[in-house]
Structure formats: structure tokens, C-alpha cells
Design a protein around this motif. Structure first.
Motif, PDB file in Angstrom:
ATOM      1  N   GLY A 190      40.204  49.115  47.584  1.00 44.89           N
ATOM      2  CA  GLY A 190      40.064  50.423  46.950  1.00 44.89           C
ATOM      3  C   GLY A 190      38.844  51.207  47.417  1.00 44.89           C
ATOM      4  O   GLY A 190      38.307  50.949  48.494  1.00 44.89           O
ATOM      5  N   ASP A 191      38.397  52.135  46.576  1.00 45.15           N
ATOM      6  CA  ASP A 191      37.292  53.027  46.953  1.00 45.15           C
ATOM      7  C   ASP A 191      36.025  52.248  47.317  1.00 45.15           C
ATOM      8  O   ASP A 191      35.394  52.526  48.337  1.00 45.15           O
ATOM      9  N   GLY A 192      35.676  51.252  46.498  1.00 51.73           N
ATOM     10  CA  GLY A 192      34.480  50.449  46.770  1.00 51.73           C
ATOM     11  C   GLY A 192      34.615  49.713  48.095  1.00 51.73           C
ATOM     12  O   GLY A 192      33.685  49.706  48.921  1.00 51.73           O
ATOM     13  N   THR A 193      35.777  49.119  48.305  1.00 48.74           N
ATOM     14  CA  THR A 193      36.036  48.388  49.548  1.00 48.74           C
ATOM     15  C   THR A 193      35.913  49.296  50.762  1.00 48.74           C
ATOM     16  O   THR A 193      35.343  48.915  51.788  1.00 48.74           O
ATOM     17  N   GLY A 265      44.173  53.496  35.146  1.00 53.02           N
ATOM     18  CA  GLY A 265      43.709  54.788  35.633  1.00 53.02           C
ATOM     19  C   GLY A 265      42.438  55.151  34.894  1.00 53.02           C
ATOM     20  O   GLY A 265      42.433  56.019  34.038  1.00 53.02           O
ATOM     21  N   ARG A 266      41.357  54.461  35.261  1.00 52.03           N
ATOM     22  CA  ARG A 266      40.119  54.626  34.498  1.00 52.03           C
ATOM     23  C   ARG A 266      39.598  56.052  34.553  1.00 52.03           C
ATOM     24  O   ARG A 266      39.038  56.558  33.603  1.00 52.03           O
ATOM     25  N   TYR A 267      39.782  56.680  35.726  1.00 45.48           N
ATOM     26  CA  TYR A 267      39.291  58.050  35.856  1.00 45.48           C
ATOM     27  C   TYR A 267      40.403  59.029  36.236  1.00 45.48           C
ATOM     28  O   TYR A 267      40.224  60.224  36.195  1.00 45.48           O
TER      29      TYR A 267
HETATM   30 MG    MG Z   1      37.317  50.959  42.601  1.00 47.32          MG
END
Ligand code: MG
Ligand code: ATP
Length: 436
Positions: A190-193, A265-267
Motif C-alpha cells: 500500500g501507500d506506506g510500502t 476505508g480508514r480515510y
Molecule cells: Mg497504508
């Protein structure tokens, strides 16, 4: 000199076609004078009947597909696909695959198709699986991946290679890549990766290593910017409907029944929005982008304010959000017993882990195949520091930084949210008088 040639090529594209090319790096830009080999696909049976086997390196995909009068043509990306010349000789390729972050349907299909794509299309048979996420590069064993080993893994959920959060140490990872003689790195996450992948790419570039770094974006929430949608999203929406249906059946079957389903969908509320539009059993859909109110206060901000002392982070440094579903369930119960003096039959369903754990559906499986094959074509051609994904339904190579800059969110001013409001007939929460 190579930098200059590259600049000229980009300038030419801008001049001829009137658009800006958001370019992905190519290994020849950093390491001049390396030879280009003919693409083995020239002899492949699979591609023998394709009219135009190779994608020109000047083909581009537009980020804005609707061109309005007097507005610039906007950013374009390099089109994904096999190139006539490849950077790597097949028997010199040593590839590795790693999966990081949370689970998402389709990860195993991507792993399988990278392995099969490298092997069947390019004759590569030196592929390593890095186990347990980023820290697997330096703290765990690797496993050898062959088409035979990965043959059936797409039928299972989860990740064949295991995953983890935290443990990203750029130098240790790149040291390890170098020590193992790896020259193609496929990073699924994901985004962090993807932020981690960008750092690995930068370090590789700094050390002047001929290593291609390719990111395959994974996020069940569909919150990655630029690309049309992420793999696993379709499967998640489909599975979410089963939870919605269960809540609906429970609520319908008893007196004063209320069903609440909490989706991921946290954000970004894409799963909730699409599952609502698909199911028709939802009376009110709440998403993080649209502040809502009960009698007082709002959603997540309100929960945080009223439950002090909870500000924890996970191993990757992501803020752990409070459980809005449980909070809402309690609030509704309290409202009915205290204000309306009524007993309600509340059924709360949180299907998160059930959804994340399933294998991907047909449409996601096809999509994962395209992503994996595009990534393989890109790395073989010598592109690096890119993320692959469909932009207006055409697969493109996008510089990693471009997708990590912003998180994609539901735009309340777009038509889709209006369609949802029209479909559920719920309040828009735009002003408090709606709440009556
Ligand atoms: Mg993430
Ligand atoms: P998802 O949120 O969908 O589960 P993710 O990839 O965002 O996926 P994270 O746990 O945030 O999941 O990150 C995965 C890996 O990437 C972890 O190993 C983490 O250490 C690393 N990582 C996260 N953010 C960064 C960053 N800014 N720089 C370097 N590495 C990072």
C-alpha cells in the motif's frame, strides 16, 4: 549525455503532442553505455499473432481523459507494455518479490503472475520470494519461486510470502539486495510500502546499481491516487454486500431491528460507497469524507475527543483509529432507550477480516494479471522507480512519488456521491436541519 537525450525525447513529446510527460526513470539514464537486447517476446508464440507486439517508448496515457476547451492537456505517463529492446538478458536476471502491509484479495495472483510472466515470457528462472515483508530482506530466509511452486496460490487468500508492518531499513535492505545479486525488485504493498519502495529506488540510484525497482500498488480501500482502482477492491465490494445483506435480514426479521455494518476505508469511503450503491439494502451510508452528526458532534473527530488517552500507532507508524462502528452502535442504542424510551434490536457486523482474507474474484484476477505482466515488461525494459496501474483504463508506468503524494478520497462534489444520496434517500448532512 544520456540525460540530455532523455530530455530531448521528453521535450519532443511535449512539442509534438502538446502535453507534459511525467517520466519514469530508466536504468540507462543512470548507467550509460549499457547494451539493449532484443525482446525474447519477438520469438514468443503468445505474441506471434498480436498485430503490434511492442509498445513504443513514446506512447503515453493521459491522466485527464476529458479535455475541456482552453484547458491544458495535463500530465501523461508512459504506456505500460513490452518494449522492443530489453535492458536485461534473461539468464542474467535475478528477481525478487516482497509483500508488505495489510492483506488484500489478489496478492497471491500478483505473485503468481509475476513469476509466470518472468518465466514464460522472458525465460527468467531465478526468482526469489522475500518472506515477511521488508524486514525479510535482512532477517528471514528467502524462498525460490517457480511457476510450479506458485501454480495454485491464487486460489488462496492472504499472501504466500507473508507480510509485516514496520522494519523498513533502507540501507540494510539495499545492502541485502546487493549481496544477493538481485537486479529486479518487485514490491507489492500500500501507500506506506510504496514510500518505502521510493526510498529503496533512491538508494539504488545513489549507489549506481543496475537494479530495477517496480511497485505494484495494493490497497483494498482504493485510496491510491492517480490509478483508476486498486486490485482487491472489486472483491471487497462484492463480499461487503454479504455483510450488508446479513444485517438487512437480521434487522427486517425482528421488531425494531437496526443493522450496522462497519466497512474498511480508514480515510477513504470507496468500499462503503460502492457497496451501498451495489446492494440497495442500505438506508444510510456514512463515510470519513462526509462529516455527519447525530444530535451533537461528528464522526471520527468526535470519537477521538470523547475517548481520551488513545493515540496509539502501529509498527509502521500509522495512527490507530478508534472504532467508529462500536461507538455509533452504542450511541444509537442510548438514543433509543434514553430519548425515545424504546428497546431496539441492534445487530452490529464488522466483516473486515473476512473480506480481507478471501481470494480475489474473476475481475480482480484478470486485473492482477495485467498489473503483474505490466510490471514485468517495465522492469525487463529497464524502467525503475515506477508503480504500475491503469490510468483511464490504460496501464501506465507512474513515477512512485506521483502516487504517494496524495491519498485518493471520495469527492463529495462528484456525481457518484450524489448518486448514492439519490439511491438511499439519506440526509446529505450538509446542514443540521436535514437531521429531523
Ligand atoms: Mg497504508
Ligand atoms: P496498508 O495500509 O494497505 O495495509 P501499507 O503498505 O500502507 O499497506 P504499512 O504498514 O503502512 O502498510 O507499510 C508497509 C511497510 O512499508 C512497512 O514495512 C513499513 O515499515 C514501510 N513504510 C511505511 N511507511 C514508510 C515510509 N514513509 N518510509 C519507508 N517505509 C515505510
Amino acid at each position: 549525455q544520456n540525460q540530455r537525450i532523455r530530455a530531448q525525447v521528453s521535450d519532443q513529446i511535449v512539442n509534438d503532442h502538446g502535453f507534459v510527460l511525467e517520466d519514469v526513470p530508466h536504468l540507462t539514464n543512470f548507467l550509460p553505455d549499457l547494451p539493449s537486447y532484443p525482446n525474447p517476446l519477438q520469438k514468443s508464440q503468445a505474441y506471434a499473432i498480436v498485430k503490434k507486439t511492442f509498445v513504443s517508448s513514446e506512447d503515453a496515457v493521459a491522466q485527464n481523459i476529458v479535455i475541456q476547451k482552453d484547458t491544458p492537456r495535463g500530465v501523461h505517463f508512459r504506456r505500460a507494455g513490452p518494449r522492443e529492446k530489453v535492458y536485461f538478458k534473461s539468464d542474467e536476471v535475478r528477481a525478487c518479490i516482497v509483500t508488505c502491509g495489510g492483506l488484500c484479495p489478489g496478492i497471491n495472483t500478483v505473485i503468481r503472475e509475476i513469476v509466470c510472466g518472468l518465466n514464460y515470457m522472458y525465460g527468467v528462472d531465478n526468482i526469489l520470494g522475500i518472506e515477511g515483508g521488508y524486514r525479510g530482506f535482512y532477517s528471514r530466509n528467502t524462498t525460490t519461486l517457480t511457476p510450479k511452486v506458485v501454480n495454485d496460490i491464487h486460489k488462496r487468500g492472504g499472501t504466500f510470502l507473508c507480510t509485516s508492518r514496520g522494519g523498513h531499513d533502507t540501507n540494510k535492505i539495499v545492502d541485502n539486495i546487493q549481496d544477493r545479486g538481485i537486479n529486479q525488485v518487485y514490491i507489492i504493498g500500500g501507500d506506506g510500502t510504496q514510500r518505502g519502495a521510493a526510498l529503496i529506488y533512491k538508494e539504488v540510484e545513489k549507489r549506481g546499481l543496475p537494479i530495477a525497482v517496480a511497485g505494484i500498488p495494493k490497497t483494498i480501500d482504493n485510496d491510491i491516487a492517480v490509478i483508476d482502482k486498486s486490485f482487491g477492491f472489486d472483491t471487497a465490494v462484492e463480499e461487503a454486500q454479504r455483510a450488508i445483506n446479513a444485517a438487512h435480514v437480521e434487522a427486517e426479521s425482528v421488531e425494531n431491528g437496526v443493522g450496522i455494518v462497519k466497512l474498511m476505508g480508514r480515510y477513504s469511503g470507496f468500499i462503503a460507497m460502492f457497496a451501498t450503491l451495489a446492494s440497495r439494502d442500505v438506508d444510510c451510508c456514512l463515510i470519513p469524507e462526509s462529516p455527519f452528526y447525530l444530535e451533537e458532534g461528528a464522526g471520527q473527530e468526535y470519537v477521538a475527543q470523547n475517548m481520551p488517552g488513545v493515540d496509539e500507532k502501529d509498527a509502521s507508524g500509522n495512527r490507530l483509529l478508534l472504532d467508529i462502528g462500536l461507538w455509533l452502535t452504542q450511541k444509537i442504542k442510548d438514543h433509543f432507550s434514553e430519548v425515545r424510551k424504546m428497546t431496539i434490536n441492534m445487530k452490529y457486523i464488522d466483516p473486515t477480516y473476512m473480506i480481507r482474507a478471501i481470494p480475489s474474484n474473476a475481475s480482480d484476477n484478470i486485473y492482477c494479471t495485467l498489473l503483474a505482466q505490466s510490471a514485468v515488461h517495465g522492469a525487463m525494459a529497464g524502467y525503475t522507480g515506477f508503480t504500475v496501474g491503469p490510468v483511464n483504463s490504460k496501464h501506465a508506468y507512474i513515477p512512485i512519488a506521483h502516487v504517494t503524494e496524495a491519498t485518493k478520497k471520495v469527492k463529495l462534489t462528484d456525481r457518484m456521491w450524489a448518486r448514492l444520496l439519490a439511491s438511499t434517500n439519506q440526509p446529505s448532512f450538509l446542514n443540521r436541519s436535514d437531521n429531523s
